[in-house]
Design a protein around this motif. Structure first.
Motif, PDB file in Angstrom:
ATOM      1  N   ASP A  93       0.848  -1.193   0.000  1.00  0.00           N
ATOM      2  CA  ASP A  93       0.000   0.000   0.000  1.00  0.00           C
ATOM      3  C   ASP A  93       0.888   1.250   0.000  1.00  0.00           C
ATOM      4  OD1 ASP A  93      -1.357   2.283   1.630  1.00  0.00           O
ATOM      5  OD2 ASP A  93      -3.022   0.993   1.037  1.00  0.00           O
ATOM      6  N   PRO A  94       0.524   2.293  -0.761  1.00  0.00           N
ATOM      7  CA  PRO A  94       1.367   3.503  -0.842  1.00  0.00           C
ATOM      8  C   PRO A  94       1.716   4.104   0.514  1.00  0.00           C
ATOM      9  CG  PRO A  94      -0.360   3.569  -2.515  1.00  0.00           C
ATOM     10  CD  PRO A  94      -0.640   2.367  -1.663  1.00  0.00           C
ATOM     11  N   HIS A  95       0.838   3.953   1.500  1.00  0.00           N
ATOM     12  CA  HIS A  95       1.151   4.505   2.821  1.00  0.00           C
ATOM     13  C   HIS A  95       2.376   3.836   3.432  1.00  0.00           C
ATOM     14  CE1 HIS A  95      -2.908   6.271   2.699  1.00  0.00           C
ATOM     15  NE2 HIS A  95      -2.494   7.064   3.677  1.00  0.00           N
ATOM     16  N   GLN A 132       1.565  -2.996  29.676  1.00  0.00           N
ATOM     17  CA  GLN A 132       0.336  -2.873  28.900  1.00  0.00           C
ATOM     18  C   GLN A 132       0.650  -2.367  27.498  1.00  0.00           C
ATOM     19  OE1 GLN A 132      -1.542  -0.082  31.576  1.00  0.00           O
ATOM     20  NE2 GLN A 132      -2.780  -1.668  32.534  1.00  0.00           N
ATOM     21  N   LEU A 133       0.059  -3.019  26.490  1.00  0.00           N
ATOM     22  CA  LEU A 133       0.199  -2.566  25.113  1.00  0.00           C
ATOM     23  C   LEU A 133      -0.834  -1.474  24.865  1.00  0.00           C
ATOM     24  CD1 LEU A 133       1.337  -2.774  22.233  1.00  0.00           C
ATOM     25  CD2 LEU A 133      -0.334  -4.599  21.813  1.00  0.00           C
ATOM     26  N   LEU A 134      -0.356  -0.275  24.541  1.00  0.00           N
ATOM     27  CA  LEU A 134      -1.251   0.846  24.302  1.00  0.00           C
ATOM     28  C   LEU A 134      -1.641   0.978  22.832  1.00  0.00           C
ATOM     29  CD1 LEU A 134       0.349   3.623  26.554  1.00  0.00           C
ATOM     30  CD2 LEU A 134      -1.395   1.925  27.148  1.00  0.00           C
ATOM     31  N   GLY A 135      -0.729   0.677  21.938  1.00  0.00           N
ATOM     32  CA  GLY A 135      -0.996   0.848  20.511  1.00  0.00           C
ATOM     33  C   GLY A 135       0.308   0.866  19.743  1.00  0.00           C
ATOM     34  N   GLY A 136       0.357   1.679  18.700  1.00  0.00           N
ATOM     35  CA  GLY A 136       1.561   1.732  17.885  1.00  0.00           C
ATOM     36  C   GLY A 136       1.571   2.958  16.998  1.00  0.00           C
ATOM     37  N   THR A 137       2.622   3.061  16.181  1.00  0.00           N
ATOM     38  CA  THR A 137       2.726   4.151  15.219  1.00  0.00           C
ATOM     39  C   THR A 137       2.026   3.756  13.926  1.00  0.00           C
ATOM     40  OG1 THR A 137       4.880   3.318  14.471  1.00  0.00           O
ATOM     41  CG2 THR A 137       4.876   5.004  16.202  1.00  0.00           C
ATOM     42  N   SER A 138       1.665   4.755  13.137  1.00  0.00           N
ATOM     43  CA  SER A 138       0.878   4.508  11.929  1.00  0.00           C
ATOM     44  C   SER A 138       1.211   5.554  10.865  1.00  0.00           C
ATOM     45  CB  SER A 138      -0.618   4.564  12.250  1.00  0.00           C
ATOM     46  OG  SER A 138      -1.388   4.650  11.076  1.00  0.00           O
ATOM     47  N   PRO A 139       1.349   5.146   9.596  1.00  0.00           N
ATOM     48  CA  PRO A 139       1.566   6.118   8.522  1.00  0.00           C
ATOM     49  C   PRO A 139       0.283   6.823   8.095  1.00  0.00           C
ATOM     50  CG  PRO A 139       1.509   3.912   7.603  1.00  0.00           C
ATOM     51  CD  PRO A 139       1.409   3.753   9.100  1.00  0.00           C
ATOM     52  N   GLU A 192      -1.350  12.839   0.321  1.00  0.00           N
ATOM     53  CA  GLU A 192      -2.459  11.897   0.283  1.00  0.00           C
ATOM     54  C   GLU A 192      -2.081  10.542   0.864  1.00  0.00           C
ATOM     55  OE1 GLU A 192      -5.521   9.858  -2.986  1.00  0.00           O
ATOM     56  OE2 GLU A 192      -3.959  11.269  -3.621  1.00  0.00           O
ATOM     57  N   ASN A 193      -0.852  10.106   0.611  1.00  0.00           N
ATOM     58  CA  ASN A 193      -0.418   8.792   1.085  1.00  0.00           C
ATOM     59  C   ASN A 193       0.289   8.850   2.433  1.00  0.00           C
ATOM     60  OD1 ASN A 193      -1.420   7.484  -1.212  1.00  0.00           O
ATOM     61  ND2 ASN A 193       0.451   7.957  -2.362  1.00  0.00           N
ATOM     62  N   PHE A 194       0.000   9.908   3.201  1.00  0.00           N
ATOM     63  CA  PHE A 194       0.575   9.997   4.543  1.00  0.00           C
ATOM     64  C   PHE A 194      -0.571  10.365   5.488  1.00  0.00           C
ATOM     65  CE2 PHE A 194       4.933  11.224   6.570  1.00  0.00           C
ATOM     66  CZ  PHE A 194       4.700  10.349   7.593  1.00  0.00           C
ATOM     67  N   ALA A 195      -0.365  11.344   6.360  1.00  0.00           N
ATOM     68  CA  ALA A 195      -1.364  11.682   7.381  1.00  0.00           C
ATOM     69  C   ALA A 195      -2.267  12.817   6.914  1.00  0.00           C
ATOM     70  CB  ALA A 195      -0.672  12.044   8.686  1.00  0.00           C
ATOM     71  N   GLN A 196      -2.691  12.750   5.681  1.00  0.00           N
ATOM     72  CA  GLN A 196      -3.515  13.826   5.120  1.00  0.00           C
ATOM     73  C   GLN A 196      -4.844  13.978   5.865  1.00  0.00           C
ATOM     74  OE1 GLN A 196      -5.724  13.568   1.238  1.00  0.00           O
ATOM     75  NE2 GLN A 196      -4.107  14.978   0.554  1.00  0.00           N
ATOM     76  N   ARG A 206       7.861   7.210   8.942  1.00  0.00           N
ATOM     77  CA  ARG A 206       8.280   7.580   7.590  1.00  0.00           C
ATOM     78  C   ARG A 206       9.215   8.793   7.602  1.00  0.00           C
ATOM     79  NH1 ARG A 206       3.404   7.440   3.252  1.00  0.00           N
ATOM     80  NH2 ARG A 206       4.890   8.906   2.332  1.00  0.00           N
ATOM     81  N   GLY A 207      10.181   8.752   8.496  1.00  0.00           N
ATOM     82  CA  GLY A 207      11.184   9.801   8.557  1.00  0.00           C
ATOM     83  C   GLY A 207      10.795  11.015   9.373  1.00  0.00           C
ATOM     84  N   ILE A 208       9.561  11.096   9.850  1.00  0.00           N
ATOM     85  CA  ILE A 208       9.124  12.222  10.684  1.00  0.00           C
ATOM     86  C   ILE A 208       9.267  11.821  12.148  1.00  0.00           C
ATOM     87  CG2 ILE A 208       7.245  13.777  11.260  1.00  0.00           C
ATOM     88  CD1 ILE A 208       8.323  14.108   8.436  1.00  0.00           C
ATOM     89  N   THR A 209      10.095  12.542  12.877  1.00  0.00           N
ATOM     90  CA  THR A 209      10.346  12.228  14.285  1.00  0.00           C
ATOM     91  C   THR A 209       9.178  12.677  15.153  1.00  0.00           C
ATOM     92  OG1 THR A 209      12.736  12.459  13.971  1.00  0.00           O
ATOM     93  CG2 THR A 209      11.921  12.593  16.218  1.00  0.00           C
ATOM     94  N   LEU A 210       8.777  11.808  16.069  1.00  0.00           N
ATOM     95  CA  LEU A 210       7.772  12.176  17.070  1.00  0.00           C
ATOM     96  C   LEU A 210       8.487  12.763  18.286  1.00  0.00           C
ATOM     97  CD1 LEU A 210       5.292   9.148  16.913  1.00  0.00           C
ATOM     98  CD2 LEU A 210       5.211  11.321  15.676  1.00  0.00           C
TER      99      LEU A 210
END
Length: 478
Positions: free
Chosen positions: A134-136, A160-167, A224-228, A273-277
């Motif tokens: 998928d492009p994301h 506890q597992l809270l979640g994860g990162t997402s494109p 469009e293929n990121f956090a639009q 995708r290269g963007i630091t949190l």
């Protein structure tokens, strides 16, 4: 008789057989009810994987962008995303919940699955490889699972597992993410992951500035293929702020100087995708409170100035700490003897900061002496008999049950303003009013009752030193 299965009550159905029905509107989706009569906390997805969850959250942002107000499942999913990002933003290593980021390297992990000797595992690997085309995901190297580690009062550690990162939305929450015993920052609107809808505009100003600034200095997030979906949400809900930031044209370096990168156990920056949190730099985090002890300025202080708290203290309409008010669930104990002052964590905030409570200043027993103490030459505060009794009928035969910690902040003469002893026939009532920086007082009260019984040996005889001045420079304390 045939029945028509539908999620909405649209009156008397007119459909017969397989016919096309009207499209569900946003308003109708808002009114959907759980058949069990409940408002569902978890959502099922057509793809029962974390990837399905990512797509669902993207859809939720698009829905809430069109209808900002509401309490639908979509609104709660978006609120959970803000909870996750805000929790990361204020994260400190000393918090009650220590966040841990576990990397999942896309290529390496998929290759291991595809190269397995087990056919079913190879099938899983090939399925993931197809999905990750998928492009994301094409420009994504690593996903991170986000865990919260904590210890309870007994020292038992919980992970506890809270979640994860997402494109799609930078982060996503686990479908069964547990409510954390940690208040949201700012106005203290509930607790993280408590299934309540708290929009972005009702969260702390620092966090809002971070979210809007991040999407301004990184235009690739708006692709469009990121956090639009988030970028469009921000533009729709606060167009003025987005335009103002665009006119300011902040650069990445200026933006990032106020923050610190989130890092995994190996010290690598957590990126999507290269963007630091980022998280707010600890030096930038607020340390305000209405409950700092107002110590005597002639008593030098080193280190952090503690808060003065007590059981039953109403913290709901005050700055409990860091600009956040307390809640009715903020329960302070009488004592925290097992914890050093600087190691204590503020209840329901999970923030490590020193605070004092009743047992830090008051002993739990009163020491009686075999003579009436000299209240003219020693500091005992205000001593009074019970109503209706004369002072000579209730002589003071006790030493002050003050602990050494009180003298770390005050001088003996301060007892005249803070301490009051009321002598009753069968007990002594103590009232200690500790001043705090908001101009209020935190009043510690304790009653010491006599317990008659067989003698346990000779009573200690403590004779005070003679003094030539009306007041001795040192208070008499147990």
């Amino acid at each position: 008789m045939s029945n028509i299965l539908q999620l909405l009550d649209r009156g008397k159905p007119t459909l017969r057989g397989w016919q096309e029905s009207d499209r569900i509107t946003a308003g109708e989706a808002e009114k959907m009810q759980d058949p069990a009569g409940d408002n569902p906390r978890r959502t099922a997805t057509a793809i029962p994987t974390p990837f399905g969850r990512m797509h669902l959250l993207e859809t939720a942002f698009k829905f809430v962008r069109q209808q900002p107000q509401g309490n639908s499942l979509y609104h709660r999913l978006v609120a959970q995303c803000w909870d996750m990002l805000e929790l990361l933003f204020y994260n400190k290593a000393t918090d009650a919940y220590r966040l841990r980021f576990v990397p999942w390297a896309k290529k390496e992990q998929v290759d291991l699955l595809v190269q397995s000797r087990e056919p079913r595992i190879r099938l899983l690997g090939n399925t993931l490889r197809l999905y990750l085309a998928d492009p994301h995901f094409r420009e994504l190297d690593t996903l991170y699972l986000i865990f919260a580690d904590s210890r309870d009062a007994s020292g038992r550690e919980t992970r506890q597992l809270l979640g994860g990162t997402s494109p799609f939305t930078l982060v996503f929450a686990h479908p069964a993410v547990p409510r954390l015993n940690m208040q949201r920052k700012g106005d203290g609107n509930g607790f993280y992951f408590d299934n309540q809808v708290v929009p972005l505009n009702q969260r702390s100003a620092e966090f809002q500035n971070y979210i809007f600034g991040l999407f301004e200095v990184h235009p690739e997030l708006r692709q469009e293929n990121f956090a639009q979906c988030i970028a469009q949400f921000l533009a729709a809900t606060d167009k003025g702020r987005v335009q103002a930031l665009a006119e300011e044209k902040p650069n990445v370096a200026t933006f990032e100087q106020h923050y610190e990168p989130l890092r995994d156990a190996l010290g690598n920056a957590v990126q999507v995708r290269g963007i630091t949190l980022f998280k707010q730099a600890e030096a930038q985090q607020k340390t305000t409170s209405d409950w700092f002890i107002r110590f005597n300025e002639r008593v030098p202080q080193t280190g952090k100035i503690p808060l003065v708290l007590m059981p039953g203290l109403d913290l709901r309409r005050s700055d409990y700490f860091g600009g956040t008010a307390g809640t009715d669930q903020t329960i302070i104990q009488y004592g925290y003897e097992s914890q050093r002052l600087e190691e204590r964590r503020l209840e329901t905030l999970g923030v490590q900061y020193p605070f004092l409570t009743v047992n830090d200043f008051l002993e739990d027993r009163l020491l009686e002496v075999p003579f009436a103490v000299n209240t003219e030459r020693f500091y005992f505060g205000q001593v009074q008999p019970e109503p209706g009794a004369r002072p000579e009928d209730r002589p003071l035969r006790f030493l002050l049950p003050l602990k050494r910690a009180w003298f770390d902040y005050f001088e003996p003469a301060d007892l005249d303003k803070q301490l009051r002893l009321t002598l009753f026939d069968n007990h002594v009532q103590l009232r200690l009013a500790v001043p705090v920086t908001s101009g209020r007082e935190v009043v510690y009260e304790r009653s010491y009752y006599f317990r008659p019984g067989p003698s346990q040996g000779p009573m200690p005889r403590l004779m005070p030193c003679a003094a030539t001045r009306p007041r001795h420079p040192t208070a008499a304390a147990a």
